[in-house]
Design a protein around this motif. Structure first.
Motif, PDB file in Angstrom:
ATOM      1  N   ILE A   1       0.829  -1.213   0.000  1.00 54.14           N
ATOM      2  CA  ILE A   1       0.000   0.000   0.000  1.00 54.14           C
ATOM      3  C   ILE A   1       0.864   1.264   0.000  1.00 54.14           C
ATOM      4  N   PHE A   2       1.938   1.271   0.797  1.00 49.41           N
ATOM      5  CA  PHE A   2       2.773   2.476   0.874  1.00 49.41           C
ATOM      6  C   PHE A   2       3.319   2.845  -0.506  1.00 49.41           C
ATOM      7  N   PHE A   3       3.801   1.848  -1.259  1.00 48.74           N
ATOM      8  CA  PHE A   3       4.394   2.157  -2.563  1.00 48.74           C
ATOM      9  C   PHE A   3       3.346   2.574  -3.586  1.00 48.74           C
ATOM     10  N   LEU A   4       2.150   2.031  -3.480  1.00 48.59           N
ATOM     11  CA  LEU A   4       1.078   2.482  -4.357  1.00 48.59           C
ATOM     12  C   LEU A   4       0.720   3.940  -4.055  1.00 48.59           C
ATOM     13  N   GLU A   5       0.747   4.291  -2.779  1.00 50.89           N
ATOM     14  CA  GLU A   5       0.471   5.684  -2.411  1.00 50.89           C
ATOM     15  C   GLU A   5       1.621   6.597  -2.835  1.00 50.89           C
ATOM     16  N   LEU A   6       2.842   6.078  -2.786  1.00 51.39           N
ATOM     17  CA  LEU A   6       3.986   6.867  -3.250  1.00 51.39           C
ATOM     18  C   LEU A   6       3.894   7.097  -4.757  1.00 51.39           C
ATOM     19  N   LEU A   7       3.585   6.061  -5.512  1.00 48.40           N
ATOM     20  CA  LEU A   7       3.437   6.207  -6.959  1.00 48.40           C
ATOM     21  C   LEU A   7       2.301   7.166  -7.302  1.00 48.40           C
ATOM     22  N   SER A   8       1.215   7.063  -6.547  1.00 49.30           N
ATOM     23  CA  SER A   8       0.093   7.970  -6.766  1.00 49.30           C
ATOM     24  C   SER A   8       0.467   9.405  -6.413  1.00 49.30           C
ATOM     25  N   ALA A   9       1.340   9.573  -5.416  1.00 42.93           N
ATOM     26  CA  ALA A   9       1.768  10.918  -5.008  1.00 42.93           C
ATOM     27  C   ALA A   9       2.640  11.578  -6.080  1.00 42.93           C
ATOM     28  N   VAL A  10       3.511  10.788  -6.719  1.00 44.01           N
ATOM     29  CA  VAL A  10       4.395  11.378  -7.735  1.00 44.01           C
ATOM     30  C   VAL A  10       3.694  11.500  -9.084  1.00 44.01           C
ATOM     31  N   GLN A  11       2.683  10.669  -9.336  1.00 43.73           N
ATOM     32  CA  GLN A  11       1.892  10.764 -10.566  1.00 43.73           C
ATOM     33  C   GLN A  11       0.490  10.243 -10.267  1.00 43.73           C
ATOM     34  N   PRO A  12      -0.414  11.146  -9.851  1.00 44.84           N
ATOM     35  CA  PRO A  12      -1.743  10.725  -9.375  1.00 44.84           C
ATOM     36  C   PRO A  12      -2.519   9.858 -10.361  1.00 44.84           C
TER      37      PRO A  12
ATOM     38  N   TYR B   1      14.176   9.071  -8.307  1.00 47.46           N
ATOM     39  CA  TYR B   1      14.973   9.521  -9.449  1.00 47.46           C
ATOM     40  C   TYR B   1      14.064   9.917 -10.613  1.00 47.46           C
ATOM     41  N   TRP B   2      13.065   9.075 -10.883  1.00 44.21           N
ATOM     42  CA  TRP B   2      12.132   9.405 -11.963  1.00 44.21           C
ATOM     43  C   TRP B   2      11.428  10.729 -11.681  1.00 44.21           C
ATOM     44  N   PHE B   3      10.954  10.911 -10.467  1.00 39.83           N
ATOM     45  CA  PHE B   3      10.211  12.123 -10.124  1.00 39.83           C
ATOM     46  C   PHE B   3      11.084  13.368 -10.272  1.00 39.83           C
ATOM     47  N   LEU B   4      12.313  13.290  -9.789  1.00 37.98           N
ATOM     48  CA  LEU B   4      13.192  14.464  -9.841  1.00 37.98           C
ATOM     49  C   LEU B   4      13.614  14.806 -11.266  1.00 37.98           C
ATOM     50  N   LYS B   5      13.511  13.836 -12.181  1.00 34.61           N
ATOM     51  CA  LYS B   5      13.879  14.106 -13.576  1.00 34.61           C
ATOM     52  C   LYS B   5      12.778  14.820 -14.347  1.00 34.61           C
TER      53      LYS B   5
ATOM     54  N   ALA C   1       5.132  20.066 -10.154  1.00 43.41           N
ATOM     55  CA  ALA C   1       4.208  20.937  -9.422  1.00 43.41           C
ATOM     56  C   ALA C   1       2.778  20.476  -9.618  1.00 43.41           C
ATOM     57  N   SER C   2       2.462  20.051 -10.856  1.00 39.75           N
ATOM     58  CA  SER C   2       1.117  19.568 -11.151  1.00 39.75           C
ATOM     59  C   SER C   2       0.812  18.302 -10.376  1.00 39.75           C
ATOM     60  N   ALA C   3       1.787  17.393 -10.316  1.00 35.68           N
ATOM     61  CA  ALA C   3       1.598  16.130  -9.590  1.00 35.68           C
ATOM     62  C   ALA C   3       1.382  16.392  -8.111  1.00 35.68           C
ATOM     63  N   THR C   4       2.179  17.331  -7.560  1.00 35.84           N
ATOM     64  CA  THR C   4       2.053  17.655  -6.144  1.00 35.84           C
ATOM     65  C   THR C   4       0.695  18.248  -5.851  1.00 35.84           C
ATOM     66  N   SER C   5       0.237  19.131  -6.751  1.00 38.06           N
ATOM     67  CA  SER C   5      -1.061  19.766  -6.556  1.00 38.06           C
ATOM     68  C   SER C   5      -2.183  18.746  -6.600  1.00 38.06           C
ATOM     69  N   ASP C   6      -2.117  17.829  -7.590  1.00 34.50           N
ATOM     70  CA  ASP C   6      -3.154  16.809  -7.709  1.00 34.50           C
ATOM     71  C   ASP C   6      -3.196  15.908  -6.488  1.00 34.50           C
ATOM     72  N   SER C   7      -1.994  15.507  -6.007  1.00 38.32           N
ATOM     73  CA  SER C   7      -1.962  14.568  -4.883  1.00 38.32           C
ATOM     74  C   SER C   7      -2.419  15.239  -3.600  1.00 38.32           C
ATOM     75  N   GLU C   8      -2.127  16.528  -3.451  1.00 38.91           N
ATOM     76  CA  GLU C   8      -2.556  17.220  -2.239  1.00 38.91           C
ATOM     77  C   GLU C   8      -4.066  17.412  -2.220  1.00 38.91           C
ATOM     78  N   ASN C   9      -4.688  17.385  -3.395  1.00 39.53           N
ATOM     79  CA  ASN C   9      -6.141  17.487  -3.468  1.00 39.53           C
ATOM     80  C   ASN C   9      -6.809  16.125  -3.294  1.00 39.53           C
ATOM     81  N   GLY C  10      -5.974  15.148  -2.982  1.00 36.96           N
ATOM     82  CA  GLY C  10      -6.517  13.810  -2.697  1.00 36.96           C
ATOM     83  C   GLY C  10      -6.950  13.058  -3.929  1.00 36.96           C
TER      84      GLY C  10
ATOM     85  N   SER D   1      -1.894   8.546 -18.318  1.00 33.30           N
ATOM     86  CA  SER D   1      -1.795   9.743 -19.136  1.00 33.30           C
ATOM     87  C   SER D   1      -0.581  10.529 -18.742  1.00 33.30           C
ATOM     88  N   SER D   2       0.358   9.879 -18.033  1.00 29.19           N
ATOM     89  CA  SER D   2       1.598  10.570 -17.693  1.00 29.19           C
ATOM     90  C   SER D   2       2.470  10.688 -18.922  1.00 29.19           C
ATOM     91  N   THR D   3       3.359  11.678 -18.925  1.00 34.28           N
ATOM     92  CA  THR D   3       4.297  11.821 -20.028  1.00 34.28           C
ATOM     93  C   THR D   3       5.673  11.476 -19.537  1.00 34.28           C
TER      94      THR D   3
END
Length: 660
Positions: free
Chosen positions: A549-560, A619-623, A630-639, A647-649
């Motif tokens: 679950i933690f890693f699924l939430e991490l993946l969702s956080a970096v790309q909702p 590493y992927w996220f920082l690249k 910023a968009s990913a962070t905004s989406d994840s903070e909105n739950g 649809s990630s690029t």
């Protein structure tokens, strides 16, 4: 780059004959030729060089063979890359004198030859691979409406453009590699969804042992035929050779005499085991020659005739060995195989032409269908005396595929055997930390003198200490002797160093500070916390991570948009945990993470592999470009936990992750 080309070619006269691009292209072709049968001899060159654009088109195989025989007396000598280049140049000059083309010193002539070198494809191989795909994917619920593909057309290269077929083919070769819930399978995919499928395909192909160094997602979208066919060839080969090991086929122990020989057999690449099996069966026949490759040694079809007579005497035909024409004999061999019910996709012409890939596939099919080995358990008792350490086996697999993904000069089949001369380790160190290797004192393979291997491995250990690895009581000779524990310890530290350096280089705000395991842990917890979740991991060996679950939430956080939460289980039972783990790995690869762990590494919380997974996601996220982060962070903070597959690029370079 100059240092890399210097490693490929040390002879200045050869360096001056080729551009860097040409050398890399020729090196890729040479490596592919050598991998087909485990080694490349002078006598093999005439048939193998048929694929070279100018040399292959303007000279017949017999003309090439006669020319080489006039130049070199010992056709059994093994060929290295520099020797290959010299023969190539001489054949070029010979071909140009025949056709009136520019001389060998003309860079335009060389460029024309080498830049198109890999752009030719074998129609026979294409037809064979299409037949294989039609057979093994005919029942697939999504693909069956597009199959069968016409082998005489170029439809295959259109069908691969959405990435689905290649992902499915990988799962045929190594079942369970890709969680099919992560594949985008709509009828019409947008460019981002196609790109995700190709990224998932490439990272998964690396994870099963394919070499994809010079292939990017755009190559599939554009349907570049030689690259598509090259990857398909590797995937099918992995499938066909999957049973050629003692775990899958313990009866192979019949090929050896004692436990020491068993260990040697276990370290061989599957192609060599297949050759050993073939020669083992041929000893039961009147055939006295040794088959050492799947090209020149089988093109007269005599070895095949004897092999099938041993394995299926009830279908033997006296005419097969009586006929003088190899082509007619090859046709009778294929009739024999058909009567056995053996699947085969090659023609009699492919046999007499000495097509290495198709002949290897034919022998592998014969082995799968009827291997002729004893079912007696007496000899198999040897296996019970050997250590069966699943953890060692899994770690060896991870490090082997990681090293192969770096694009070194030689493909390795076993880290405990193939790293013992130190050369590949030096190449890997040079990839991880460019310029750190002193090539002037390095000894290039083939290395016959043991002390030369020790010299290479001493430099490996010295560099490890320079990089602050923990190498207490480790000497170069430990690597030469194949000490498994010490080799795995060294490789883990090298892989970890690579990941941390990549992160350090990306984190411009770190002001050159070293990245530590604690930094990675803190980053992951912060990302998940900022997304509104209460999950956290206390360490990389936190047993609560086993449910995924933690890693699924991490993946969702970096790309909702990456996680379809309707497919996620609660992670309570072992089956639920494994389902989550396979989904995590496929989603991470789909984003662009180059990872080599197995689902068991997550469910059993393998500390090393958990660290590599977390670091690769970081590493992927920082690249990613700042605006996307910023968009990913905004989406994840909105739950946002969007129930969509993609649809990630991702750009092509992102898929290299921890192996650049």
């Amino acid at each position: 780059m100059a240092g890399y080309v210097g490693i490929l070619v040390s002879d200045p006269s050869l360096q001056n004959q080729f551009t860097q691009v040409e050398l890399r292209s020729l090196k890729t072709h040479f490596t592919s030729m050598r991998r087909e049968s485990g080694k490349l001899t002078v006598g093999d060159l005439a048939s193998r060089m048929s694929r070279l654009k100018v040399v292959g088109e303007n000279l017949s195989e017999q003309e090439r063979a006669d020319f080489i025989a006039d130049l070199y007396t010992n056709l059994n000598d093994e060929v290295d890359f520099e020797f290959f280049l010299k023969v190539y140049l001489k054949l070029h000059a010979h071909a140009s004198s025949r056709t009136g083309s520019p001389a060998k010193n003309s860079s335009a002539f060389l460029k024309a030859a080498t830049t198109t070198l890999l752009h030719t494809i074998s129609e026979s191989e294409k037809a064979s691979y299409v037949a294989h795909i039609n057979n093994y994917l005919a029942q697939d619920g999504f693909l069956n409406k597009y199959l069968p593909i016409d082998p005489s057309s170029n439809d295959l290269f259109e069908f691969v453009k959405d990435g689905v077929l290649l992902c499915k083919l990988i799962n045929v070769a190594v079942p369970g590699t890709i969680d099919e819930r992560a594949i985008n399978t709509k009828r019409l995919l947008n460019p981002w969804e196609r790109n995700e499928n190709h990224t998932l395909c490439l990272n998964s192909a690396k994870a099963i042992g394919c070499t994809v160094v010079n292939i990017g997602t755009q190559d599939f979208i554009e349907g570049r035929r030689h690259l598509v066919l090259g990857l398909i060839s590797q995937i099918i080969k992995i499938q066909l050779l999957a049973d050629l090991n003692l775990k899958k086929t313990p009866q192979l122990v019949e090929l050896v005499d004692d436990s020491k020989d068993v260990e040697e057999l276990m370290s061989l690449p599957p192609e060599k085991i297949l050759l050993r099996w073939m020669n083992f069966q041929l000893k039961k026949s009147p055939y006295k020659k040794i088959v050492s490759n799947f090209s020149t040694d089988v093109k007269d079809a005599e070895a095949y005739a004897h092999l099938l007579n041993v394995l299926a005497p009830e279908h033997s035909n006296p005419s097969t060995l009586a006929v003088k024409d190899p082509f007619q004999r090859a046709k009778l061999v294929l009739e024999h195989a058909d009567k056995m019910g053996c699947k085969r996709y090659l023609t009699a012409k492919d046999i007499v032409d000495g097509s290495p890939n198709l002949n290897l596939a034919f022998v592998a099919h014969i082995f799968q269908h009827r291997n002729g080995l004893s079912t007696e358990t007496k000899q198999i008792s040897f296996l019970e005396t050997l250590p069966d350490d699943a953890q060692v086996s899994r770690e060896e697999r991870v490090f082997r595929f990681w090293i192969n993904s770096l694009g070194n000069s030689t493909y390795i089949d076993n880290v405990f055997e193939d790293l013992r001369n130190g050369w590949i380790l030096l190449e890997t160190l040079d990839k991880v930390s460019p310029g750190i290797v002193n090539w002037k004192i390095a000894n290039r393979p083939p290395i016959k003198l043991p002390f030369k291997k020790v010299e290479n491995c001493n430099q490996v250990v010295k560099i490890g200490k320079q990089l602050k690895f923990s190498l207490v009581n480790i000497a170069g000779n430990d690597i030469v002797q194949g000490n498994k524990k010490l080799i795995l310890a060294y490789l883990w530290q090298l892989m970890r160093y690579n990941i941390l350096q990549l992160l350090k280089n990306l984190r411009f705000h770190s002001h050159g500070k070293e990245i530590t395991d604690v930094d990675i842990l803190r980053w992951a917890n912060t990302k998940v916390s900022n997304s509104g979740s209460q999950s956290r991991m206390d360490s990389f060996k936190d047993k609560s991570l086993s449910d995924g679950i933690f890693f699924l939430e991490l993946l969702s956080a970096v790309q909702p948009r990456s996680v379809n939460w309707s497919l996620v289980t609660k992670g309570v039972t072992d089956d639920q945990k494994k389902m989550n783990a396979t989904y995590i790995i496929s989603i991470a690869r789909k984003l662009g993470c180059s990872i080599f762990l197995l689902p068991e590494d997550i469910t059993e919380v393998n500390q090393k592999m958990i660290l590599t997974l977390t670091a690769s996601i970081m590493y992927w996220f920082l690249k990613q470009p700042v605006e996307e982060k910023a968009s990913a962070t905004s989406d994840s903070e909105n739950g946002s936990q969007a129930e969509t597959n993609s649809s990630s690029t991702t750009d092509d370079s992102a898929s290299e992750s921890s192996v650049e």
